[in-house]
Design a protein around this motif. Structure first.
Motif, PDB file in Angstrom:
ATOM      1  N   PHE A 224       0.839  -1.207   0.000  1.00 34.71           N
ATOM      2  CA  PHE A 224       0.000   0.000   0.000  1.00 34.71           C
ATOM      3  C   PHE A 224       0.872   1.253   0.000  1.00 34.71           C
ATOM      4  O   PHE A 224       1.925   1.284   0.656  1.00 34.71           O
ATOM      5  N   PRO A 225       0.458   2.305  -0.711  1.00 34.67           N
ATOM      6  CA  PRO A 225       1.212   3.564  -0.708  1.00 34.67           C
ATOM      7  C   PRO A 225       1.024   4.288   0.624  1.00 34.67           C
ATOM      8  O   PRO A 225       0.096   3.996   1.392  1.00 34.67           O
ATOM      9  N   ILE A 226       1.878   5.218   0.899  1.00 30.99           N
ATOM     10  CA  ILE A 226       1.814   5.939   2.174  1.00 30.99           C
ATOM     11  C   ILE A 226       0.536   6.757   2.304  1.00 30.99           C
ATOM     12  O   ILE A 226       0.145   7.129   3.411  1.00 30.99           O
ATOM     13  N   THR A 227      -0.117   7.012   1.173  1.00 30.19           N
ATOM     14  CA  THR A 227      -1.351   7.803   1.211  1.00 30.19           C
ATOM     15  C   THR A 227      -2.552   6.983   1.684  1.00 30.19           C
ATOM     16  O   THR A 227      -3.605   7.542   1.968  1.00 30.19           O
ATOM     17  N   THR A 228      -2.406   5.668   1.751  1.00 32.39           N
ATOM     18  CA  THR A 228      -3.491   4.804   2.225  1.00 32.39           C
ATOM     19  C   THR A 228      -3.373   4.618   3.734  1.00 32.39           C
ATOM     20  O   THR A 228      -2.337   4.194   4.234  1.00 32.39           O
TER      21      THR A 228
END
Length: 417
Positions: free
Chosen positions: A41-45
């Motif tokens: 998962f990206p850090i924005t999730t």
């Protein structure tokens, strides 16, 4: 986290992409069947959203255990025809890719086309009757319409299709057949790099020319490529991958070579490209021109046609002896030779994976560091309203002249002390 339990996900802030491991276990016909999967998962999730997504994946995996019937080992035998085993292998790859969110759907069409076009002479041969000479013969017949042998890189694809079929056969049967498609030293491409000799001045002229290219959205895509991204990464990016609040964008794992979600800074130059094409809420940023209603992305071949038009001079000669992918080489070459940026850091700027060894030596480079490093080049090349010129830059340049053998990271540490 308190007492090894998550009590508040809002307080957890990630500085790099993270992973969740999912394990589904069920008793099927008296035997325990286990499926495992890792999602990135990206850090924005947020962690809460990631857990919800993982829970849905868990439910899907549990359902798949019921319907997923493996091929009995006794079905695969050495007397089977190559074509039949190849098609079973393709079915397995389709399932494998569907069960891994970090992978794109398996290209079944490309596989079957290659089978029917180049592997036809061995279609009806038994698996245990195909030898090295047959592979050599297949490669020798790979020619274009004019009868010219195809490139070594293209002919190597025979090995890249045949060898996995035998590996699949051995893993799913009670037999151990030696693969005739094993890549030997003689098969390997001796020279796997393209020549690159552009000067700093050439690179500056090239980048400025692409920035002023007339056709849209090719011009905007060129700008993303000049930020180090690959063609496939750019054309597959969607509006959902953009975080305007944090000024970041994420190349999802399934769309990049490293198969890990990577987050980068959304620079003002990139923001300008989004404004130019019109910001939307969903869908691909760069849509296919022929039919925007089908939600498909811009064609890579169309972009290469624009590059060919740009790179062809009035007298039909090439302006630059390079392919479009080598814009990445321009970035690495410029940063290393003009700013003494290390090989590793220059590689990370263009999307190479940050390995565990590098993390131990330097710590993980964040997207801001990568953006600042890239701007050492872009600010000089474009010299536009976004170019940042600070006293620190002047000091670095002076130090680089005095200590040409030192990397940019070492000089920055010296200035901070």
């Amino acid at each position: 986290i308190k007492d090894k339990k998550i009590v508040n996900t809002n307080s957890i802030v990630f500085e790099k992409p993270y992973k969740l491991h999912i394990r589904a276990s069920k008793m099927v016909e008296g035997q325990k069947t286990i499926k495992k999967k890792t999602k990135t998962f990206p850090i924005t999730t947020t962690l809460l959203d990631a857990i919800k997504d993982a829970a849905k994946e868990y439910d899907k995996m549990m359902n798949d255990i019921i319907v997923d019937v493996s091929i009995p080992s006794e079905v695969l035998t050495p007397d089977m025809k190559f074509k039949d085993v190849f098609l079973l292998y393709v079915e397995e790859k389709i399932k494998e890719h569907n069960n891994n969110s970090a992978k794109k759907p398996y290209d079944e069409l490309a596989a079957t086309r290659f089978l029917n076009k180049w592997l036809k002479p061995i279609h009806n041969m038994r698996m245990d009757e195909i030898f090295r000479t047959h592979i050599t013969s297949l490669k020798s017949k790979m020619k274009n319409k004019k009868g010219k042998p195809l490139a070594d890189r293209t002919r190597l694809t025979v090995h890249q299709f045949v060898n996995p079929v035998y590996k699949y056969f051995n893993l799913n049967s009670n037999y151990d057949l030696k693969s005739p498609g094993v890549i030997t030293k003689a098969d390997k491409i001796q020279k796997n790099t393209r020549e690159f000799d552009l000067s700093k001045e050439d690179i500056t002229e090239l980048f400025k020319g692409l920035k002023e290219f007339k056709a849209q959205p090719a011009r905007e895509i060129f700008m993303w490529l000049m930020h180090g991204r690959r063609i496939g990464e750019v054309i597959s990016i969607s509006w959902e991958d953009i975080n305007f609040d944090k000024n970041t964008y994420t190349i999802q794992a399934k769309n990049n070579k490293a198969r890990v979600a990577m987050t980068y800074t959304l620079s003002q130059r990139l923001k300008d490209t989004l404004d130019a094409i019109g910001i939307k809420k969903s869908g691909y940023i760069f849509e296919k021109l022929s039919d925007k209603n089908k939600n498909d992305y811009y064609s890579a071949s169309t972009l290469r046609d624009h590059w060919k038009a740009f790179n062809t001079a009035a007298d039909k000669t090439l302006r630059y002896e390079m392919v479009l992918h080598q814009l990445r080489s321009c970035i690495v070459h410029y940063l290393k030779n003009t700013h003494n940026v290390s090989n590793e850091l220059a590689g990370f700027v263009v999307g190479h994976t940050q390995s565990g060894t590098v993390t131990e030596r330097y710590g993980t480079y964040g997207f801001n560091k990568l953006n600042d490093t890239l701007n050492l080049m872009l600010d000089e090349v474009f010299d536009d309203e976004y170019s940042v010129k600070t006293p620190m830059d002047d000091k670095l340049k002076q130090l680089q002249l005095l200590f040409p053998n030192k990397t940019i990271e070492q000089l920055e540490v010296f200035l901070k002390e």
